[in-house]
Design a protein around this motif. Structure first.
Motif, PDB file in Angstrom:
ATOM      1  N   ASN A   1      -0.520   5.607  -7.596  1.00  0.00           N
ATOM      2  CA  ASN A   1      -1.332   4.635  -6.867  1.00  0.00           C
ATOM      3  C   ASN A   1      -0.432   3.539  -6.319  1.00  0.00           C
ATOM      4  O   ASN A   1       0.587   3.210  -6.925  1.00  0.00           O
TER       5      ASN A   1
ATOM      6  N   THR B   1       0.808  -1.228   0.000  1.00  0.00           N
ATOM      7  CA  THR B   1       0.000   0.000   0.000  1.00  0.00           C
ATOM      8  C   THR B   1       0.841   1.279   0.000  1.00  0.00           C
ATOM      9  O   THR B   1       0.289   2.373   0.150  1.00  0.00           O
ATOM     10  N   LYS B   2       2.136   1.159  -0.205  1.00  0.00           N
ATOM     11  CA  LYS B   2       3.000   2.349  -0.221  1.00  0.00           C
ATOM     12  C   LYS B   2       2.862   3.097  -1.539  1.00  0.00           C
ATOM     13  O   LYS B   2       2.812   2.501  -2.602  1.00  0.00           O
ATOM     14  N   GLN B   3       2.809   4.407  -1.439  1.00  0.00           N
ATOM     15  CA  GLN B   3       2.837   5.273  -2.609  1.00  0.00           C
ATOM     16  C   GLN B   3       4.247   5.831  -2.730  1.00  0.00           C
ATOM     17  O   GLN B   3       4.798   6.323  -1.744  1.00  0.00           O
TER      18      GLN B   3
ATOM     19  N   ARG C   1      -5.373   7.009   0.101  1.00  0.00           N
ATOM     20  CA  ARG C   1      -4.442   7.279   1.213  1.00  0.00           C
ATOM     21  C   ARG C   1      -5.026   6.906   2.576  1.00  0.00           C
ATOM     22  O   ARG C   1      -4.288   6.702   3.532  1.00  0.00           O
ATOM     23  N   LYS C   2      -6.343   6.799   2.675  1.00  0.00           N
ATOM     24  CA  LYS C   2      -6.966   6.420   3.954  1.00  0.00           C
ATOM     25  C   LYS C   2      -6.662   4.977   4.328  1.00  0.00           C
ATOM     26  O   LYS C   2      -6.898   4.576   5.466  1.00  0.00           O
TER      27      LYS C   2
ATOM     28  N   HIS D   1       2.950  11.172  -4.150  1.00  0.00           N
ATOM     29  CA  HIS D   1       1.573  11.439  -3.721  1.00  0.00           C
ATOM     30  C   HIS D   1       0.547  11.321  -4.853  1.00  0.00           C
ATOM     31  O   HIS D   1      -0.641  11.205  -4.597  1.00  0.00           O
TER      32      HIS D   1
ATOM     33  N   LYS E   1      -7.495  10.313  -4.698  1.00  0.00           N
ATOM     34  CA  LYS E   1      -6.280   9.793  -4.032  1.00  0.00           C
ATOM     35  C   LYS E   1      -6.424   9.824  -2.508  1.00  0.00           C
ATOM     36  O   LYS E   1      -5.816   9.024  -1.806  1.00  0.00           O
ATOM     37  N   GLU E   2      -7.242  10.743  -1.990  1.00  0.00           N
ATOM     38  CA  GLU E   2      -7.467  10.792  -0.539  1.00  0.00           C
ATOM     39  C   GLU E   2      -8.136   9.515  -0.046  1.00  0.00           C
ATOM     40  O   GLU E   2      -7.842   9.037   1.050  1.00  0.00           O
TER      41      GLU E   2
END
Length: 189
Positions: A39, A31-33, A83-84, A36, A79-80
């Motif tokens: 994906n 799950t690392k980006q 990021r959650k 920013h 993207k928010e």
């Protein structure tokens, strides 16, 4: 080789390369980006699963993924939201993909020329079933390249860009991948 055989072979190559792009993945990097606006691997892979679910639905009229999964993995999702955090089990997403791809390959291998050249009413573009096979193949290869580049940034070199051109090599890679998945899938819950 006719157009149907060529399209299916192209999808088989894309399919094994998509799977190989996650083989050996460190679960902590899922799950690392790396930027920013990029994906994470979890979203990219799920987005590809969503495409397979859609393509299969053109032939069956049903979908395997939930509405929540479809929305999360949609093109252009904020993207928010990504990021959650990843709200699903990656193991489940991969298992859904394995089931979808098995059924899809079964279905397309049994389509007649007329069925392959038909245009599903669900499509906003005037694409035939054959053309949707080409589209998903190219889509997969694009995203497989993204996964490889993210992994190179996070873990160093891991998988070549395109492998499994020969059918015998695809079969070998699939056996390798399934063996790896069986041993490691619990790490991706």
């Amino acid at each position: 080789m006719n157009r149907k055989e060529l399209a299916i072979e192209l999808l088989e190559i894309a399919d094994i390369n998509l799977l190989m792009s996650i083989k050996g993945l460190n679960p902590k990097n899922l799950t690392k980006q790396i930027h920013h606006e990029t994906n994470p691997i979890s979203w990219i892979f799920g987005h590809c699963v969503r495409h397979m679910d859609f393509n299969l639905s053109l032939l069956t009229g049903t979908r395997k993924m939930s509405q929540e999964q479809h929305e999360y993995f949609s093109l252009g999702v904020d993207k928010e939201i990504i990021r959650k955090g990843f709200p699903f089990s990656f193991k489940e997403i991969v298992e859904i993909y394995l089931e979808l791809s098995r059924i899809y390959f079964d279905k397309i291998n049994n389509l007649s020329t007329n069925e392959l050249n038909s245009i599903p009413s669900e499509l906003s573009k005037a694409e035939t079933i054959l053309e949707t096979i080409y589209r998903i193949s190219l889509h997969y290869m694009s995203h497989q390249g993204q996964i490889v580049m993210i992994r190179v940034a996070l873990e160093g070199p891991n998988w070549i860009f395109v492998g499994g051109i020969l059918s015998s090599k695809r079969d070998e890679l699939m056996r390798e991948w399934l063996k790896w998945w069986e041993k490691n899938k619990r790490d991706f819950n």
